[in-house]
Design a protein around this motif. Structure first.
Motif, short mmCIF file in Angstrom:
data_model
loop_
_atom_site.label_atom_id
_atom_site.label_comp_id
_atom_site.label_asym_id
_atom_site.label_seq_id
_atom_site.Cartn_x
_atom_site.Cartn_y
_atom_site.Cartn_z
N SER A 166 0.84 -1.20 0.00
CA SER A 166 0.00 0.00 0.00
C SER A 166 0.87 1.25 0.00
O SER A 166 0.59 2.22 -0.71
CB SER A 166 -0.93 0.00 1.22
N GLY A 167 1.94 1.23 0.80
CA GLY A 167 2.85 2.36 0.82
C GLY A 167 3.54 2.57 -0.51
O GLY A 167 3.69 3.70 -0.99
N LEU A 168 3.97 1.46 -1.14
CA LEU A 168 4.63 1.56 -2.44
C LEU A 168 3.68 2.13 -3.49
O LEU A 168 4.06 3.00 -4.28
CB LEU A 168 5.12 0.18 -2.87
N LEU A 169 2.44 1.64 -3.50
CA LEU A 169 1.46 2.13 -4.46
C LEU A 169 1.11 3.60 -4.18
O LEU A 169 0.84 4.37 -5.11
CB LEU A 169 0.21 1.26 -4.44
N GLY A 170 1.12 3.97 -2.91
CA GLY A 170 0.90 5.38 -2.56
C GLY A 170 2.01 6.26 -3.13
O GLY A 170 1.74 7.37 -3.60
N ILE A 171 3.24 5.75 -3.07
CA ILE A 171 4.36 6.50 -3.66
C ILE A 171 4.14 6.69 -5.15
O ILE A 171 4.30 7.79 -5.69
CB ILE A 171 5.68 5.75 -3.40
N MET A 172 3.76 5.60 -5.83
CA MET A 172 3.57 5.69 -7.28
C MET A 172 2.40 6.61 -7.64
O MET A 172 2.47 7.36 -8.62
CB MET A 172 3.31 4.29 -7.85
N GLN A 173 1.34 6.56 -6.84
CA GLN A 173 0.18 7.41 -7.10
C GLN A 173 0.55 8.88 -7.02
O GLN A 173 0.02 9.71 -7.77
CB GLN A 173 -0.94 7.09 -6.11
N ASN A 174 1.47 9.22 -6.14
CA ASN A 174 1.85 10.61 -5.99
C ASN A 174 3.07 10.99 -6.81
O ASN A 174 3.31 12.17 -7.03
CB ASN A 174 2.06 10.94 -4.52
N LEU A 175 3.83 10.00 -7.26
CA LEU A 175 4.87 10.28 -8.23
C LEU A 175 4.25 10.66 -9.57
O LEU A 175 4.80 11.45 -10.33
CB LEU A 175 5.77 9.06 -8.40
#
Length: 430
Positions: A166-175
């Motif tokens: 979830s944290g990794l996908l959150g990073i990608m969503q905001n990248l």
């Protein structure tokens, strides 16, 4: 020592292995995790760039200045209605798809192609009506892909790894918006490329994920359903599933607060800081970069720590308070430096939220065996606020007959506080 509703000892993270709340899944392979991250980046790069930059610049090129806020509100609100209806509908179709290519792959591909078509309609439009039509197609198609994508996380990631993923996908969503706004710097005067480049890059990244996705076809054809069952697509009983309902409300409020400001972010810089369109675009690119870096760091840290502690709720509450505080900082900003400071606080808050949000949602799904439909309903909490936020934001901004962004931002901070309080009654997840 006590145990929670999943049978875990409080304070102890669950062991890796089969998920007790749904189908047995093993730890995802590294190439799947990389593909999942790339797919998330691609999907949101193609979806968010138009909302944050391209659409606003397109509206300014077609609509008189006095009508721009209203036109933007009409377009985004109509598109958000389409997104809200499309996500659970295509999620249910995904759960029931019998294609030999799997349940999720067809909708990932078709959704991205439809998104590209919708964006091309917007880019070549010469009026608000055609732009609205294009945004409806783009929003519905993107949510078809999004419903399938989120279901692949539930399909392939065990409970003990969900916080980190979830944290990794959150990073990608905001990248994605960071990359999108920097792309916009080079194409701000070339509208067609401004829409085309992010969407093509997004399609390529999602197709890469499709190639590594272990998506098994259904072995049996689902029973036929009537119209009543289709209507049930849009309903989960709060009485029978209160944890799901409270989690839904929390996300709804936090997303509402986010979009109340984000929809008018570029125009805010032009009005409050008296910047030209080019200056505002460049300032926004820097601000989103700062925001994105804070999101990436806090999302990964929150996801990892959440898995280690076996807790989700405290992170959601802290995130909401931080995000609300960032809105208050923005309400008093009169310089670009203060704007950047606000972006830091907002990034830390929203990153913490994204680090645990998806993990918490999957933990409280009513039917883990068929996650896409319920995840689609839950995603209404992300799409529905986009219906109300532009209209509500435009109303608040116009209070007093001027550009009253302070009232907008103070209201958004109070909505964030409500989102923090809404997560407290959830019982299944600590």
């Amino acid at each position: 020592m006590t145990t929670d509703t999943l049978g875990r000892t409080n304070g102890t993270p669950p062991p890796d292995g089969p998920d007790t709340g749904g189908p047995a899944v093993k730890n995802p392979r590294p190439r799947l995790v990389v593909g999942m991250a790339a797919g998330q980046l691609g999907l949101f790069l193609a979806l968010l760039t138009p909302i944050l930059v391209s659409l606003q610049l397109k509206v300014q090129s077609v609509v008189p200045e006095s009508d721009q806020v209203t036109a933007l509100g009409i377009i985004t609100t109509t598109g958000s209605v389409a997104a809200m209806l499309a996500n659970p509908f295509f999620g249910r179709l995904s759960d029931r798809t019998t294609s030999r290519f799997g349940r999720r792959r067809p909708w990932l591909v078709l959704g991205m192609v439809g998104l590209l078509a919708g964006l091309m309609i917007i880019a070549t439009a010469d009026g608000v009506a055609v732009m609205t039509l294009g945004f409806v197609l783009a929003s519905a198609s993107a949510n078809a892909a999004l419903a399938a994508f989120v279901a692949t996380v539930a399909d392939n990631v065990p409970e003990a790894r969900r916080g980190r993923i979830s944290g990794l996908l959150g990073i990608m969503q905001n990248l994605a918006p960071t990359a999108g706004t920097w792309i916009a710097r080079y194409f701000s005067d070339q509208i067609l490329l401004l829409f085309l480049v992010p969407s093509v890059v997004g399609i390529v990244l999602v197709l890469g994920y499709v190639l590594v996705l272990p998506d098994q076809p259904l072995t049996e054809k689902p029973a036929r359903e009537g119209f009543k069952a289709v209507l049930h697509t849009y309903w989960v009983s709060p009485k029978e599933h209160p944890d799901f309902a409270w989690a839904f409300l929390s996300r709804f409020l936090l997303t509402l607060a986010n979009w109340m400001f984000t929809t008018f972010r570029l125009i805010y810089l032009q009005h409050e800081m008296r910047l030209t369109a080019a200056e505002a675009t460049e300032t926004l690119a820097t601000g989103v970069l700062i925001y994105g870096l804070c999101v990436m760091g806090s999302a990964q840290a929150a996801g990892w720590l959440s898995d280690r502690l076996g807790r989700r709720k405290p992170f959601i509450a802290v995130a909401a308070v931080l995000f609300g505080a960032g809105m208050l900082v923005l309400s008093g900003s009169d310089t670009i430096a203060l704007f950047y400071c606000a972006e830091i606080v907002l990034g830390l808050g929203f990153g913490t939220y994204l680090g645990v949000d998806l993990a918490l949602v999957i933990d409280v799904l009513p039917d883990p065996e068929n996650p896409s439909k319920d995840l689609g309903i839950f995603n209404i909490a992300m799409s529905a606020p986009q219906i109300f936020a532009p209209a509500l934001g435009a109303l608040l901004i116009s209070v007093g007959g001027g550009h009253n962004y302070s009232i907008l931002l103070i209201a958004a901070s109070l909505v964030c506080l409500g989102g923090a309080l809404a997560i407290l009654p959830v019982r299944k997840v600590r």
